[in-house]
Structures are given as structure tokens and as C-alpha cells.
Design a protein around this motif. Structure first.
Motif, PDB file in Angstrom:
ATOM      1  N   LEU A 548       0.829  -1.212   0.000  1.00 46.51           N
ATOM      2  CA  LEU A 548       0.000   0.000   0.000  1.00 46.51           C
ATOM      3  C   LEU A 548       0.858   1.255   0.000  1.00 46.51           C
ATOM      4  N   ILE A 549       1.895   1.259   0.860  1.00 42.41           N
ATOM      5  CA  ILE A 549       2.752   2.453   0.936  1.00 42.41           C
ATOM      6  C   ILE A 549       3.487   2.682  -0.370  1.00 42.41           C
ATOM      7  N   ASN A 550       4.012   1.630  -0.981  1.00 41.68           N
ATOM      8  CA  ASN A 550       4.713   1.785  -2.259  1.00 41.68           C
ATOM      9  C   ASN A 550       3.793   2.363  -3.329  1.00 41.68           C
ATOM     10  N   ASN A 551       2.571   1.876  -3.403  1.00 35.40           N
ATOM     11  CA  ASN A 551       1.643   2.347  -4.424  1.00 35.40           C
ATOM     12  C   ASN A 551       1.161   3.765  -4.137  1.00 35.40           C
ATOM     13  N   TYR A 552       0.825   4.053  -2.884  1.00 31.88           N
ATOM     14  CA  TYR A 552       0.394   5.411  -2.549  1.00 31.88           C
ATOM     15  C   TYR A 552       1.519   6.408  -2.789  1.00 31.88           C
ATOM     16  N   ASP A 553       2.726   6.015  -2.401  1.00 31.36           N
ATOM     17  CA  ASP A 553       3.862   6.917  -2.582  1.00 31.36           C
ATOM     18  C   ASP A 553       4.147   7.166  -4.057  1.00 31.36           C
ATOM     19  N   MET A 554       4.070   6.102  -4.854  1.00 34.09           N
ATOM     20  CA  MET A 554       4.309   6.275  -6.289  1.00 34.09           C
ATOM     21  C   MET A 554       3.249   7.194  -6.902  1.00 34.09           C
ATOM     22  N   MET A 555       1.964   6.956  -6.610  1.00 38.19           N
ATOM     23  CA  MET A 555       0.896   7.789  -7.179  1.00 38.19           C
ATOM     24  C   MET A 555       1.015   9.233  -6.697  1.00 38.19           C
ATOM     25  N   LEU A 556       1.339   9.406  -5.440  1.00 37.99           N
ATOM     26  CA  LEU A 556       1.496  10.757  -4.899  1.00 37.99           C
ATOM     27  C   LEU A 556       2.666  11.483  -5.552  1.00 37.99           C
ATOM     28  N   GLY A 557       3.776  10.770  -5.746  1.00 33.94           N
ATOM     29  CA  GLY A 557       4.946  11.393  -6.381  1.00 33.94           C
ATOM     30  C   GLY A 557       4.665  11.836  -7.798  1.00 33.94           C
ATOM     31  N   VAL A 558       3.978  10.998  -8.574  1.00 31.35           N
ATOM     32  CA  VAL A 558       3.665  11.354  -9.970  1.00 31.35           C
ATOM     33  C   VAL A 558       2.710  12.546 -10.007  1.00 31.35           C
ATOM     34  N   LEU A 559       1.684  12.531  -9.156  1.00 38.86           N
ATOM     35  CA  LEU A 559       0.708  13.621  -9.144  1.00 38.86           C
ATOM     36  C   LEU A 559       1.353  14.940  -8.724  1.00 38.86           C
ATOM     37  N   MET A 560       2.229  14.903  -7.729  1.00 35.11           N
ATOM     38  CA  MET A 560       2.868  16.136  -7.278  1.00 35.11           C
ATOM     39  C   MET A 560       3.853  16.669  -8.310  1.00 35.11           C
ATOM     40  N   GLU A 561       4.440  15.784  -9.087  1.00 33.23           N
ATOM     41  CA  GLU A 561       5.412  16.212 -10.095  1.00 33.23           C
ATOM     42  C   GLU A 561       4.727  16.838 -11.309  1.00 33.23           C
ATOM     43  N   ARG A 562       3.578  16.308 -11.711  1.00 32.57           N
ATOM     44  CA  ARG A 562       2.972  16.726 -12.984  1.00 32.57           C
ATOM     45  C   ARG A 562       1.653  17.459 -12.830  1.00 32.57           C
TER      46      ARG A 562
END
Length: 707
Positions: A548-562
Motif C-alpha cells: 500500500l505504501i509503495n503504491n500510494y507513494d508512487m501515485m502521490l509522487g507522480v501527481l505532485m510532479e505533474r
């Protein structure tokens, strides 16, 4: 002159009415005389009035005699004065006679002046009337008569000469004047109208001089000239903007026809509409066909959805799938198509792209096609308004008569393409291209395309929503057990969602649309549910939390970047990540420090409830915890750090989790210190083996990774 002597009434000492006794007035005025001051004084002093009266009379006689002597002495002067007065009377009489003669003469002159004034007023009225008649007749004659220079210019000069335009303007003004006079019932216009009727047919003798001889030939020459310009559009490889620009220089020609020969003007307009509508239709049909040849060969299909597993197999006759489905969910550089510089960049040249073997996504082709359509439509609308002298609904109708077939063809092609389009990003970019082109058309003051933009959006929005709903359904119906082998790394479906959602959010930020946010919200809910379903496939809670943490972190990172950092998606995933991270830290600390955690919680509960005395029976347990922590905390922290760094793909996230775990460990040990400070445990010998908090903090900092 002195008073007359012997008169009692003229004496200054007595009133005048005393001397009037000889006139029998005394009895009448006796009362008044008695009131006199002198009489009163005489009576008061006791004077004898008779004696006093005689004395006064004597004085008056003396005065009278003296006055006579004075008159005798001045007799010569009096006689001279009389003569002078007589002479003055004569002079004044002569002056009176002269003034009378002058008055008589002035009376006759005044009457003559009045007569002259009346004659002058009458002459002024006649002059004004004649001038008014002359002006009206002059206007009428000027309106009916055509100079020989005008006739010669119109009959002999080529249409392209500059002077012909001036002569046409003069002729048009004369024709308007004739029509105005006819409306007023001017009889002379009947003769002119007869000339018009006789010379209406081309070929009559042009030697008759009058207004409508050049009028007929001007109409014929203008008609032929404009038709030649319109026919020049039909030549292959012709840049029709050049003859259009040439026609604008002669726009008065059409105005002349519109005012004098409406049938001819309508014929020219109909010919223009027919010619240009075919040219535009042919050009855009050809351009659109060649443009679609430079589209990417690999396009999204109905099976290229977010929830479709990469291992899904297709039938033998199915088309090959995209080499990587992730490409259709990623914006990449595709978003540049709606940037200000790229939006109004020159249109694509298909044959140049084919020679260079260049390929483009659909939104780039859509932008090029519709920018060409926008540019040509704006130019055409402005030309129609200026050349054909129309505005408002009339301009709108004429524009659609020219561009209508082209717009209908474009809509039909778009509808056909969208029926088999499954690229949501491409469709969404097309929507924003249309919104921007609509604004550009409004800035250029061209409202004729408003209906077309609405029709295009009416095709794009439903298709975009359908594709988005298909992706939502694909995620909802995904079975985690069919996805093959699972691990705790970010899942490719969540990566697709992160790329796809950030793409749509970043595009939508430019021109926000609430419906798009609602659809993305539905997709987010399904993705969150999908992540929970996949996490449930792991046997241990720790693995579930890592996933869960890996997926939430990945989605959050992409959204914050773009996308924007304050978007709803970022806020939602940040909350989920924080909650799962805190739970993971507790799960991480439980094996090596679970006993310490349990004791601290129990002890704090007892202290809070006022049952601290029960801690006296926990001395053995506390001693074991103190010695166990002191002997194993370093190895436990090292093992913990390595476990975290192996579990999380994002080193920054792993570092943050380690830091959070160490912070929580320090807080836990500090709470343990406070429990041992209670009176019940203060005398415990093992307290001497406690590690100093500051020393523990220094040692734990050594285990903090730096990346």
C-alpha cells in the motif's frame, strides 16, 4: 425789481392780507390776522393799532415813491431790454418757420425710406426664391446629366484603371439622385427612365448620351471582371487568398451592382458561394486525407484499458497490441500541443512529414486541421462582411453557405474517427484545443464558428466520458488473482492511473471543468479499492502495508510532479500514505520492541487511572526489558533499517519511514523513562542500566540513511 410804493400788503412787516381791508376781506380773515405774530406782539404791548396803521401806511408811501424814482432812473435800460426781447421774438419766429420746413422735408424722406425698404425686402425674397429654385434645378440637372469625361471613362477605360473607380462612384451617386427624384414624382425622370428602358439590352448604340448608357455598360464590365476573378479561384494550385485580396480593392464594384442591378449582384454572389464552397471542401478533404496518413500507426484500441492485465492474450485474428500500454496513459510531451506557441504554430505539411518519416498523435493532426480551418474561416468571414456588405445574421448565413459543406465534412470525419478512438488523453487535448480556438475566434470577432465549436464539443465530450467510464469499469472488474505473480512494488495499474490522472489534472487546470473532476474522482475510488483488493492477497500485514505504501507513494509522487500540489488527488493520497506509514512503523517496531511498547502502554494506563501501586509487581519484567533493550537495540535498529530499504522502491520514502521509526523509538524510550521515574519503580536497581536519552539519540542518528 422793487415793490410798488404805497402798498401795505407788500411791506415786509405785515402780512399781505392786512392791506386787503379796502377789499372787504378783513372780516373774513380777521381770525387769521389775529393769529399773526406781529399783531399778537402789538396787542400784548398795548400799541394803538390806528396809530400804528397810519405809521405803516406812511412808510409804504415813502417806499412806493422811492421805487417810482428807481423805475424812472432805469427806464432806458428797460426800453433797451424791451427792444432786445422783441428782436429775439422775431428770430425765434424765423427759426420756428425753418424747423417746420425741415420737419416737412424729413417726413417726406421717411416715407421714401419706408418705400425703399419694402422694395428691398421684396427683392430679397425674390432673390432667395430664385436661388433656391436655381439650387434645386442645379441638383436635378447635375443628377441627370453625365459629363462626357465620365461617359468616355466608363465606355473606354479598362476596369482595372484607378479612374474607373472614381467615375463609378460619381455615376452611382447620380443614379441614386435619379431614383430619389423619381420617388418625389419629378416629371423629368420619366424621360430618363425611357432611355433606361431602351438601353437595358447590351448591344444598343452607345452613342445616346444620358445617365443610363454608361450605367448599362458599367454593369456589364463589372459583371465580367468580377466573374473572371472568381473563375481564377478554380485554377489548380491557386492560392485563393491572392484573388480575394485583389477583389477587396474593387469592393465598390459589388456595392455599385447591389445598388443598381441586384439581379447581377445576386448572380455574382451565388457564383462566389458555389466556387468557394467547392474549393474549401476539396482542399480540406484532401488535406485531411493526407494528414491522417502521418498519424502514429499504433493507436489505442478497445482492449487498451487501465485495468487490462499486460499478460492478457488476444485471439489469433486480433490486431497486435501496443508495445506498451503505459504510453496511452502518459502525457509526456503531448501536452505541448495546447501551449500558446504550439497552438498557433504553422500547420503540418503532410508530404514533408512523409518524406521525413515523421508521425504525430491524433491531437497534433486535429490541431493542425482545425487551425487551418480557423484561419481560413476567419479570413473568409471578414472578406464576406467587407466585400458583400453584410453583417449579423446575413453575414452568418452567407458564411455558412460558403463553409457549410466543409464544416459538415469535418464533423462527419471526426464522428467517424471517434467511434473507434480509445485514447482519452488525445480526446481531452482535442477538447481543450477547441476551447482555445473558440477564444481565438472570439478575439478576432468571428462569431460564425460558434455553432461549429459547440458541435465538435458535443462529439468529443461524450466520447471522452465513455472512454473514462470504460477505464473505471476495467479497474472495477479487475481480479487480482488473474494478475499473475504479485510483489510489494508499485503495481503497473496504479502507475497507469497515476500517469493518466496527472495528465488529465494538469490539462484540466488550464481551463477547469467540474465534470472532468467528477469522473476522475470515480476513477480514484476504483483505484483505491483495487489497491486494497490486491493488498489483501498478501498473507502478512507487513507485506500488505509495504504494498500500500509503495503504491500510494508512487501515485502521490507522480501527481505532485505533474499536477498541482493542492489538488484533491494529492491531498487524498497524502492522507492515505500518512495513515499506512504510521501503521507500518508500529508494525515494524513490534517484533524487536513489542514487549517495551506493551509495558509502556499498560503502565501509562495504570498511572492515568490512579493504580500506579500495581507497578510494584512488575519489577522483574521491567528489569528484563531494560537489559533486553540495552543488549539488542543496535542490532534491531540495523535490521530494521535494512528491512525498510529492501521493502521500498523509493529511497526517499524509505528514509522517511526509517526516520519516523527511530523518532517513535526515541519517544517510546522516553516514555519508558518517565514510567520508571514513578515512586513505585524509582528504587529499582536495574534503573542504573538505562541508556541516556541523549546518548540514544546520538547513536540513532548514525543509523539514519542519507541519499
Amino acid at each position: 425789481m422793487r415793490g410798488t410804493p404805497g402798498r401795505l400788503d407788500s411791506h415786509p412787516k405785515f402780512p399781505s392780507n392786512i392791506g386787503a381791508s379796502n377789499k372787504c376781506l378783513f372780516p373774513v380773515h380777521i381770525q387769521a390776522n389775529l393769529e399773526d405774530e406781529l399783531v399778537k406782539e402789538a396787542l400784548r404791548m398795548g400799541v394803538d393799532l390806528r396809530h400804528y396803521s397810519k405809521q405803516v401806511e406812511l412808510e409804504l408811501q415813502q417806499i412806493e415813491q422811492k421805487s417810482i424814482r428807481d423805475y424812472i432812473q432805469e427806464s432806458e435800460n428797460i426800453a433797451s431790454l424791451h427792444n432786445q426781447i422783441t428782436a429775439c421774438d422775431a428770430v425765434l419766429e424765423r427759426m420756428e418757420q425753418m424747423l417746420g420746413a425741415f420737419q416737412s422735408d424729413l417726413s417726406s424722406i421717411s416715407s421714401e425710406i419706408r418705400t425703399l425698404q419694402e422694395q428691398s425686402g421684396a427683392m430679397n425674397i425674390r432673390l432667395r426664391n430664385r436661388q433656391a429654385v436655381r439650387g434645386r434645378l442645379g441638383e436635378l440637372v447635375d443628377g441627370l446629366v453625365v459629363p462626357s469625361t465620365l461617359v468616355t471613362a466608363i465606355l473606354e477605360a479598362p476596369v482595372t484603371e484607378a479612374r474607373i473607380l472614381e467615375q463609378l462612384q460619381e455615376l452611382d451617386a447620380k443614379a441614386a439622385a435619379v431614383r430619389e427624384q423619381e420617388a418625389r414624382g419629378t416629371a423629368a425622370c420619366a424621360d430618363v427612365r425611357g432611355v433606361l428602358d431602351r438601353l437595358r439590352v447590351k448591344g444598343k448604340s452607345p452613342q445616346l448620351h444620358g445617365l443610363f448608357v454608361p450605367h448599362i455598360y458599367a454593369v456589364t464590365k463589372i459583371h465580367e471582371f468580377i466573374l473572371q476573378k472568381i473563375y481564377s479561384f478554380r485554377k489548380p494550385m491557386t492560392n485563393y487568398q491572392i484573388p480575394q485580396t485583389a477583389l477587396l480593392k474593387y469592393r465598390f464594384f459589388y456595392q455599385f451592382l447591389l445598388g443598381n442591378e441586384r439581379a447581377t449582384a445576386k448572380e455574382i454572389r451565388d457564383e462566389y458561394v458555389e466556387t468557394l464552397s467547392k474549393i474549401y471542401l476539396s482542399y480540406f478533404r484532401s488535406y485531411l486525407g493526407r494528414l491522417m496518413k502521418v498519424q502514429y500507426e499504433e493507436v489505442a484500441e478497445k482492449d487498451d484499458l487501465m485495468g487490462v492485465e499486460d499478460t492478457a492474450k488476444k485471439g489469433f485474428f486480433s490486431k497486435p497490441s501496443l508495445r506498451s500500454r503505459n504510453t496511452i496513459f502518459t502525457l509526456g510531451t503531448r501536452g505541448a500541443v495546447i501551449s500558446p506557441t504550439e497552438l498557433e504554430a504553422p500547420i503540418l505539411v503532410p508530404h514533408t512529414a512523409q518524406r521525413g518519416e515523421q508521425r504525430y498523435p491524433f491531437e497534433a493532426l486535429f490541431r493542425s486541421q482545425h487551425y487551418a480551418l480557423l484561419d481560413n474561416s476567419c479570413r473568409e468571414y471578414l472578406f464576406i462582411c467587407e466585400f458583400f456588405v453584410v453583417s449579423g445574421p446575413a453575414a452568418h448565413d452567407l458564411f455558412h453557405a460558403v463553409m457549410g459543406p466543409t464544416l459538415a465534412m469535418t464533423l462527419k470525419h471526426l464522428e467517424s474517427y471517434l467511434a473507434d478512438c480509445y485514447d482519452a488523453i488525445a480526446v481531452f487535448l482535442c477538447i481543450h484545443i477547441v476551447l482555445r480556438f473558440h477564444n481565438i475566434a472570439a478575439k478576432r470577432d468571428v462569431p460564425a464558428l460558434d455553432r461549429y465549436w459547440e458541435q465538435v464539443l458535443a462529439l468529443l465530450w461524450p466520447r471522452f466520458e465513455l472512454i473514462l467510464e470504460m477505464n473505471v469499469q476495467s479497474v472495477r472488474s479487475t481480479d487480482p488473482q488473474r494478475l499473475g505473480g504479485l510483489d510489494t512494488r508499485p503495481h503497473y495499474i496504479t502507475r497507469r492511473y497515476a500517469e493518466f490522472s496527472s495528465a488529465l489534472v494538469s490539462i484540466n487546470q488550464t481551463i477547469p471543468n467540474e465534470r472532468t473532476l467528477q469522473l476522475l474522482g470515480q476513477l480514484q475510488v476504483e483505484v483505491e479499492n483495487f489497491v486494497l483488493r490486491v493488498a489483501a492477497e498478501f498473507s502478512s500485514r507487513k507485506e500488505q502495508l509495504v504494498f500500500l505504501i509503495n503504491n500510494y507513494d508512487m501515485m502521490l509522487g507522480v501527481l505532485m510532479e505533474r499536477a498541482a500540489e493542492d489538488s484533491k488527488e494529492v491531498e487524498s493520497f497524502q492522507q492515505l500514505l500518512n495513515a499506512r506509514t504510521q501503521e507500518f512503523i508500529e508494525e515494524l517496531l513490534s517484533p524487536p520492541f513489542g514487549g517495551l511498547v506493551a509495558f509502556v502502554k499498560e503502565a501509562e494506563g495504570l498511572i492515568e487511572r490512579g493504580q500506579a501501586d500495581r507497578l510494584r509487581g512488575e519489577e522483574a519484567r521491567v528489569t528484563q526489558l531494560i537489559r533486553g533493550f540495552g543488549s539488542s537495540w543496535k542490532a534491531s535498529v540495523e535490521s530494521l533499517s535494512q528491512d525498510v530499504m529492501r521493502s521500498f522502491t523509493n529511497f526517499r520514502n524509505g528514509t522517511s519511514i526509517i526516520q519516523g521509526a527511530l523518532t517513535q523509538l526515541i519517544q517510546l524510550y522516553h516514555r519508558f523513562h518517565r514510567v520508571l521515574a514513578q515512586p513505585q519503580l524509582r528504587a529499582l536497581p536495574a534503573r542504573a542500566e538505562l541508556i541516556n536519552i541523549h546518548h540514544l539519540m546520538v547513536e540513532l542518528k548514525k543509523h539514519k540513511p542519507n541519499f
